[in-house]
Design a protein around this motif. Sequence first.
Motif, PDB file in Angstrom:
ATOM      1  N   VAL A  21       0.774  -1.246   0.140  1.00 19.24           N
ATOM      2  CA  VAL A  21       0.466   0.363  -0.313  1.00 19.24           C
ATOM      3  C   VAL A  21       0.471   1.314  -0.214  1.00 19.24           C
ATOM      4  N   ASP A  22       2.057   1.180   0.830  1.00 20.72           N
ATOM      5  CA  ASP A  22       3.308   2.487   0.753  1.00 20.72           C
ATOM      6  C   ASP A  22       3.376   2.326  -1.015  1.00 20.72           C
ATOM      7  N   LYS A  23       4.118   1.803  -1.755  1.00 17.09           N
ATOM      8  CA  LYS A  23       4.439   1.868  -2.399  1.00 17.09           C
ATOM      9  C   LYS A  23       3.039   2.399  -3.780  1.00 17.09           C
ATOM     10  N   LEU A  24       2.460   1.644  -3.620  1.00 24.74           N
ATOM     11  CA  LEU A  24       0.979   2.163  -4.856  1.00 24.74           C
ATOM     12  C   LEU A  24       0.642   3.768  -4.321  1.00 24.74           C
ATOM     13  N   LEU A  25       0.334   4.173  -2.649  1.00 25.50           N
ATOM     14  CA  LEU A  25       0.167   6.213  -2.037  1.00 25.50           C
ATOM     15  C   LEU A  25       1.405   6.611  -2.487  1.00 25.50           C
ATOM     16  N   ASN A  26       2.416   6.046  -2.568  1.00 23.53           N
ATOM     17  CA  ASN A  26       3.612   6.918  -2.708  1.00 23.53           C
ATOM     18  C   ASN A  26       3.683   7.301  -4.531  1.00 23.53           C
ATOM     19  N   TRP A  27       3.130   6.429  -5.258  1.00 22.87           N
ATOM     20  CA  TRP A  27       4.003   6.522  -6.672  1.00 22.87           C
ATOM     21  C   TRP A  27       2.231   7.282  -7.055  1.00 22.87           C
ATOM     22  N   SER A  28       1.167   7.698  -6.282  1.00 24.57           N
ATOM     23  CA  SER A  28       0.198   8.439  -6.845  1.00 24.57           C
ATOM     24  C   SER A  28       0.290   9.421  -5.857  1.00 24.57           C
ATOM     25  N   ARG A  29       0.741  10.003  -5.254  1.00 22.65           N
ATOM     26  CA  ARG A  29       1.387  11.069  -4.813  1.00 22.65           C
ATOM     27  C   ARG A  29       2.012  11.444  -6.017  1.00 22.65           C
ATOM     28  N   SER A  30       3.422  11.236  -5.577  1.00 19.04           N
ATOM     29  CA  SER A  30       4.283  11.203  -6.201  1.00 19.04           C
ATOM     30  C   SER A  30       4.132  11.878  -8.163  1.00 19.04           C
ATOM     31  N   ASN A  31       3.388  11.360  -8.382  1.00 20.26           N
ATOM     32  CA  ASN A  31       2.279  11.715  -9.875  1.00 20.26           C
ATOM     33  C   ASN A  31       1.435  12.358 -10.291  1.00 20.26           C
ATOM     34  N   SER A  32       1.130  13.458  -8.533  1.00 20.59           N
ATOM     35  CA  SER A  32      -0.125  13.849  -8.525  1.00 20.59           C
ATOM     36  C   SER A  32       0.413  15.017  -7.429  1.00 20.59           C
ATOM     37  N   SER A  67      -5.147  27.351  -4.641  1.00 21.00           N
ATOM     38  CA  SER A  67      -5.861  27.432  -3.682  1.00 21.00           C
ATOM     39  C   SER A  67      -5.291  26.679  -3.037  1.00 21.00           C
ATOM     40  N   PRO A  68      -4.309  26.946  -1.411  1.00 23.00           N
ATOM     41  CA  PRO A  68      -3.830  25.716  -1.280  1.00 23.00           C
ATOM     42  C   PRO A  68      -4.342  24.727   0.358  1.00 23.00           C
ATOM     43  N   ARG A  69      -5.659  24.765  -0.756  1.00 25.91           N
ATOM     44  CA  ARG A  69      -6.471  23.267  -0.119  1.00 25.91           C
ATOM     45  C   ARG A  69      -6.742  22.234  -1.111  1.00 25.91           C
ATOM     46  N   GLN A  70      -6.274  23.472  -1.921  1.00 31.92           N
ATOM     47  CA  GLN A  70      -6.157  21.608  -3.221  1.00 31.92           C
ATOM     48  C   GLN A  70      -4.409  21.521  -3.712  1.00 31.92           C
ATOM     49  N   SER A  71      -3.889  22.006  -3.039  1.00 26.51           N
ATOM     50  CA  SER A  71      -2.309  22.058  -2.953  1.00 26.51           C
ATOM     51  C   SER A  71      -1.755  20.695  -2.384  1.00 26.51           C
ATOM     52  N   ASP A  72      -0.849  20.141  -2.523  1.00 28.11           N
ATOM     53  CA  ASP A  72       0.266  19.776  -1.787  1.00 28.11           C
ATOM     54  C   ASP A  72       2.070  19.920  -2.043  1.00 28.11           C
ATOM     55  N   LEU A  73       2.117  20.884  -2.750  1.00 25.79           N
ATOM     56  CA  LEU A  73       3.151  21.398  -2.916  1.00 25.79           C
ATOM     57  C   LEU A  73       3.080  23.040  -3.172  1.00 25.79           C
ATOM     58  N   GLU A  97      -2.678  17.944   4.519  1.00 27.13           N
ATOM     59  CA  GLU A  97      -1.109  16.879   4.878  1.00 27.13           C
ATOM     60  C   GLU A  97      -1.142  15.591   3.883  1.00 27.13           C
ATOM     61  N   PRO A  98      -0.257  15.085   3.099  1.00 31.23           N
ATOM     62  CA  PRO A  98       0.973  15.223   3.528  1.00 31.23           C
ATOM     63  C   PRO A  98       0.778  16.953   2.278  1.00 31.23           C
ATOM     64  N   LYS A  99       2.803  17.713   3.095  1.00 25.27           N
ATOM     65  CA  LYS A  99       2.566  18.967   1.740  1.00 25.27           C
ATOM     66  C   LYS A  99       3.854  18.855   1.807  1.00 25.27           C
ATOM     67  N   TRP A 100       4.486  19.762   0.728  1.00 23.04           N
ATOM     68  CA  TRP A 100       5.975  19.087   0.438  1.00 23.04           C
ATOM     69  C   TRP A 100       6.272  20.940   0.416  1.00 23.04           C
ATOM     70  N   VAL A 101       7.264  21.207   0.216  1.00 21.00           N
ATOM     71  CA  VAL A 101       7.713  22.560  -0.039  1.00 21.00           C
ATOM     72  C   VAL A 101       9.524  22.649  -0.013  1.00 21.00           C
ATOM     73  N   ILE A 102       9.184  24.442  -1.833  1.00 24.23           N
ATOM     74  CA  ILE A 102      10.132  23.476  -2.477  1.00 24.23           C
ATOM     75  C   ILE A 102      10.646  25.746  -2.661  1.00 24.23           C
ATOM     76  N   LEU A 160       1.985   5.795   5.402  1.00 29.88           N
ATOM     77  CA  LEU A 160       1.418   6.430   6.649  1.00 29.88           C
ATOM     78  C   LEU A 160       2.313   6.260   7.890  1.00 29.88           C
ATOM     79  N   PRO A 161       2.892   6.812   8.032  1.00 27.90           N
ATOM     80  CA  PRO A 161       3.693   6.606   8.932  1.00 27.90           C
ATOM     81  C   PRO A 161       2.888   6.581  10.536  1.00 27.90           C
ATOM     82  N   HIS A 162       2.240   6.608  10.452  1.00 28.32           N
ATOM     83  CA  HIS A 162       1.215   7.099  11.851  1.00 28.32           C
ATOM     84  C   HIS A 162       0.969   5.877  11.976  1.00 28.32           C
ATOM     85  N   LEU A 163       0.432   5.031  11.219  1.00 29.75           N
ATOM     86  CA  LEU A 163      -0.150   3.083  11.274  1.00 29.75           C
ATOM     87  C   LEU A 163       1.870   2.797  11.035  1.00 29.75           C
ATOM     88  N   LYS A 164       0.793   1.152  12.420  1.00 28.06           N
ATOM     89  CA  LYS A 164       1.760   0.418  12.517  1.00 28.06           C
ATOM     90  C   LYS A 164       0.991  -0.458  11.785  1.00 28.06           C
TER      91      LYS A 164
END
Length: 169
Positions: A21-32, A67-73, A97-102, A160-164
Amino acid sequence: MAEHQVNYTQNNGLPIVLSSVDKLLNWSRSNSLWGVTYGLACCAIEMMATGGSRFDLDRFGSIFRASPRQSDLMIISGTVTKKHAEFVRRLYDQMPEPKWVISMGSCANTGGMFNTYATVQGVDRIIPVDIYLPGCAPRPETLQYAIMVLQQKIRRQKALPHLKPKRLI
């Protein structure tokens, strides 16, 4: 030649998930990556050029949003004054969340040549920064490369760092 049979089903006949699930979520987050732009000076011109047809930032899945509410970067480009610092922090807090800054350009990174009482000497004093782009002003290719590096960083982190993981048996 021997044929190998691979059983892709569990005992109850349901298929096994071959990707985590991590790989799938990270792939979708990184490509959008949808970026809220905060253009303050000359670097904003280069940022707009990156979003144009010649450099085509859309092919990396990155779209500029108003809008910042539609953004993650968040891309901070230009000199941040102390009056703007409150607004930068407010926009950052409104992003989900999650959000990144350049941080784009010397002025956003270190205050640039403006070592005055009214200039913030680096946007990292206000919000956490993931990637710093050096230069005055950085070329559009540099911003494209920074987004590709950020995509690689997102793919490596835990989605998902908060889920074990729970024990199934």
